[in-house]
Design a protein around this motif. Structure first.
Motif, PDB file in Angstrom:
ATOM      1  N   PHE A 174       0.827  -1.204   0.000  1.00  0.00           N
ATOM      2  CA  PHE A 174       0.000   0.000   0.000  1.00  0.00           C
ATOM      3  C   PHE A 174       0.863   1.255   0.000  1.00  0.00           C
ATOM      4  CE2 PHE A 174      -1.916   3.441   2.513  1.00  0.00           C
ATOM      5  CZ  PHE A 174      -3.042   3.720   1.740  1.00  0.00           C
ATOM      6  N   LEU A 175       1.887   1.262   0.846  1.00  0.00           N
ATOM      7  CA  LEU A 175       2.741   2.450   0.948  1.00  0.00           C
ATOM      8  C   LEU A 175       3.679   2.601  -0.237  1.00  0.00           C
ATOM      9  CD1 LEU A 175       3.710   2.236   4.735  1.00  0.00           C
ATOM     10  CD2 LEU A 175       2.117   3.858   3.673  1.00  0.00           C
ATOM     11  N   ASN A 176       4.065   1.470  -0.833  1.00  0.00           N
ATOM     12  CA  ASN A 176       5.068   1.498  -1.891  1.00  0.00           C
ATOM     13  C   ASN A 176       4.611   0.674  -3.084  1.00  0.00           C
ATOM     14  OD1 ASN A 176       7.171   2.770  -0.063  1.00  0.00           O
ATOM     15  ND2 ASN A 176       6.717   0.891   1.039  1.00  0.00           N
ATOM     16  N   PRO A 177       3.612   1.126  -3.822  1.00  0.00           N
ATOM     17  CA  PRO A 177       3.161   0.367  -4.990  1.00  0.00           C
ATOM     18  C   PRO A 177       4.288   0.213  -5.991  1.00  0.00           C
ATOM     19  CG  PRO A 177       2.283   2.607  -5.030  1.00  0.00           C
ATOM     20  CD  PRO A 177       2.916   2.408  -3.683  1.00  0.00           C
ATOM     21  N   PHE A 223      15.451   1.803  -4.980  1.00  0.00           N
ATOM     22  CA  PHE A 223      16.481   1.024  -4.288  1.00  0.00           C
ATOM     23  C   PHE A 223      15.881   0.291  -3.083  1.00  0.00           C
ATOM     24  CE2 PHE A 223      19.649   1.488  -0.674  1.00  0.00           C
ATOM     25  CZ  PHE A 223      20.233   0.252  -0.884  1.00  0.00           C
ATOM     26  N   ALA A 224      15.113   1.004  -2.269  1.00  0.00           N
ATOM     27  CA  ALA A 224      14.530   0.390  -1.082  1.00  0.00           C
ATOM     28  C   ALA A 224      13.574  -0.737  -1.461  1.00  0.00           C
ATOM     29  CB  ALA A 224      13.808   1.451  -0.250  1.00  0.00           C
ATOM     30  N   GLN A 249      11.916  -0.595   4.716  1.00  0.00           N
ATOM     31  CA  GLN A 249      10.574  -0.055   4.949  1.00  0.00           C
ATOM     32  C   GLN A 249      10.663   1.391   5.434  1.00  0.00           C
ATOM     33  OE1 GLN A 249       7.930  -1.479   4.057  1.00  0.00           O
ATOM     34  NE2 GLN A 249       7.852  -3.657   4.466  1.00  0.00           N
ATOM     35  N   ASP A 250      11.567   1.650   6.362  1.00  0.00           N
ATOM     36  CA  ASP A 250      11.735   3.019   6.876  1.00  0.00           C
ATOM     37  C   ASP A 250      12.154   3.973   5.763  1.00  0.00           C
ATOM     38  OD1 ASP A 250      11.069   2.101   9.369  1.00  0.00           O
ATOM     39  OD2 ASP A 250      13.123   2.061  10.144  1.00  0.00           O
ATOM     40  N   LEU A 251      13.061   3.509   4.897  1.00  0.00           N
ATOM     41  CA  LEU A 251      13.546   4.352   3.808  1.00  0.00           C
ATOM     42  C   LEU A 251      12.427   4.654   2.812  1.00  0.00           C
ATOM     43  CD1 LEU A 251      15.849   5.813   2.392  1.00  0.00           C
ATOM     44  CD2 LEU A 251      16.547   3.631   1.370  1.00  0.00           C
ATOM     45  N   GLU A 252      11.630   3.626   2.455  1.00  0.00           N
ATOM     46  CA  GLU A 252      10.514   3.843   1.542  1.00  0.00           C
ATOM     47  C   GLU A 252       9.503   4.819   2.135  1.00  0.00           C
ATOM     48  OE1 GLU A 252       8.736   0.336  -0.306  1.00  0.00           O
ATOM     49  OE2 GLU A 252      10.529  -0.801   0.211  1.00  0.00           O
ATOM     50  N   ALA A 253       9.203   4.632   3.411  1.00  0.00           N
ATOM     51  CA  ALA A 253       8.225   5.510   4.062  1.00  0.00           C
ATOM     52  C   ALA A 253       8.703   6.955   4.080  1.00  0.00           C
ATOM     53  CB  ALA A 253       7.950   5.019   5.488  1.00  0.00           C
ATOM     54  N   GLU A 254       9.995   7.155   4.348  1.00  0.00           N
ATOM     55  CA  GLU A 254      10.539   8.513   4.397  1.00  0.00           C
ATOM     56  C   GLU A 254      10.550   9.135   3.008  1.00  0.00           C
ATOM     57  OE1 GLU A 254      12.034  11.934   6.093  1.00  0.00           O
ATOM     58  OE2 GLU A 254      11.370  10.120   7.141  1.00  0.00           O
TER      59      GLU A 254
END
Length: 301
Positions: A174-177, A223-224, A249-254
């Protein structure tokens, strides 16, 4: 196949006592009370997981049961999959409260919610705290934070969290399609799953006021995402897999947040490169490391 915690407890007892021997008879009733566990044994027998070995009601593990438990335990050892399941279970628990227009008193209540099992095993509090930190940072959940506790009091889903629950996707997806375009290479390492490695999508957009070039954010997000997809193929230990998953996950969210911070992006990118470094000797690890180094150079300016 859906099995309850009690189903798995009895099945795994027979599995352990048989020790891989399909002909080993296991005395179940010297350990389990027949009145309570008899129906469970019959359910496992009807599912072809165990079978009667004698008129004394001893049981044997079946070949299907042997494979089922072996695969189950392998899945339990998959740290990233377990953490992904926990994050989604946390969202679904709060969504149940959202539908009823109620709030739990604390995220500690999750342990007694009925959502707290994965492959028949309860989540530990340290795992729950990691999941809470992630969904809070991703702005899926909110609540009251007190200095003396890492749990949330009166937690609730944000509108974004409601969208996540209703998307029927994992929290990560959901956060990173996944990007819809861009050149890729399908890489298969030691019979493992295919992992997509390539350049980021050319149509990536980032609506933010951070002042960071959207192309840089796209490179970091790619990359993440790729680093996370390749976890099971790196040959890393379980704790190393969990570390890669958490940092990715933290990197994608940021990177996909409303106001990404350049300093935090730089630190997380470098940490993820470092976490994948033990796999640099493999073909896949080397390619993902190269993506990481490009992302690190891009955010460093």
């Amino acid at each position: 196949m859906s099995l309850s915690k009690e189903d798995l407890e009895l099945l795994e007892y027979v599995y352990d006592q048989a020790d891989g021997d399909l002909d080993e008879s296991v005395d179940v009733w010297s350990t389990f009370e027949r009145e309570r566990w008899g129906a469970i044994a019959r359910r496992l027998q009807n599912s072809d997981l165990i079978k009667l070995a004698s008129i004394a009601d001893d049981y044997k593990i079946t070949a299907f049961g042997l494979n089922f438990v072996s695969e189950l335990r392998a899945k339990r050892r998959n740290g990233p999959a377990r953490m992904n399941a926990l994050r989604l279970a946390l969202i679904h628990w709060l969504y149940d409260h959202y539908l009823e227009d109620t709030h739990p008193e604390s995220t500690e209540d999750f342990h007694t919610s009925g959502h707290d099992l994965h492959m028949g095993r309860p989540f530990e509090d340290r795992e729950l705290l990691q999941a809470i930190s992630y969904v809070l940072t991703a702005r899926l959940v909110d609540g009251v934070q007190l200095d003396q506790s890492r749990h949330l009091f009166r937690p609730f889903l944000t509108p974004k969290g409601v969208d996540c629950a209703e998307s029927e996707k994992t929290v990560s997806d959901f956060l990173n399609p996944p990007p819809s375009t861009g050149p890729t290479f399908n890489v298969r390492i030691d019979g493992s799953q295919n992992v997509v490695v390539g350049t980021q999508s050319g149509d990536f957009t980032q609506n933010s006021t951070s002042g960071i070039d959207p192309e840089v954010l796209a490179r970091i997000t790619h990359f993440a995402n790729v680093a996370r997809q390749g976890i099971s193929s790196y040959g890393l230990e379980e704790d190393q897999q969990v570390e890669v998953e958490q940092i990715a996950q933290d990197l994608e969210a940021e990177a996909t947040g409303e106001t990404p911070d350049r300093g935090r992006l730089r630190r997380l990118t470098d940490r993820l490169v470092e976490a994948i470094a033990p796999a640099a000797g493999s073909a896949l690890g080397g390619m993902v490391m190269a993506l990481g180094e490009q992302a690190s150079s891009a955010i460093a300016g």
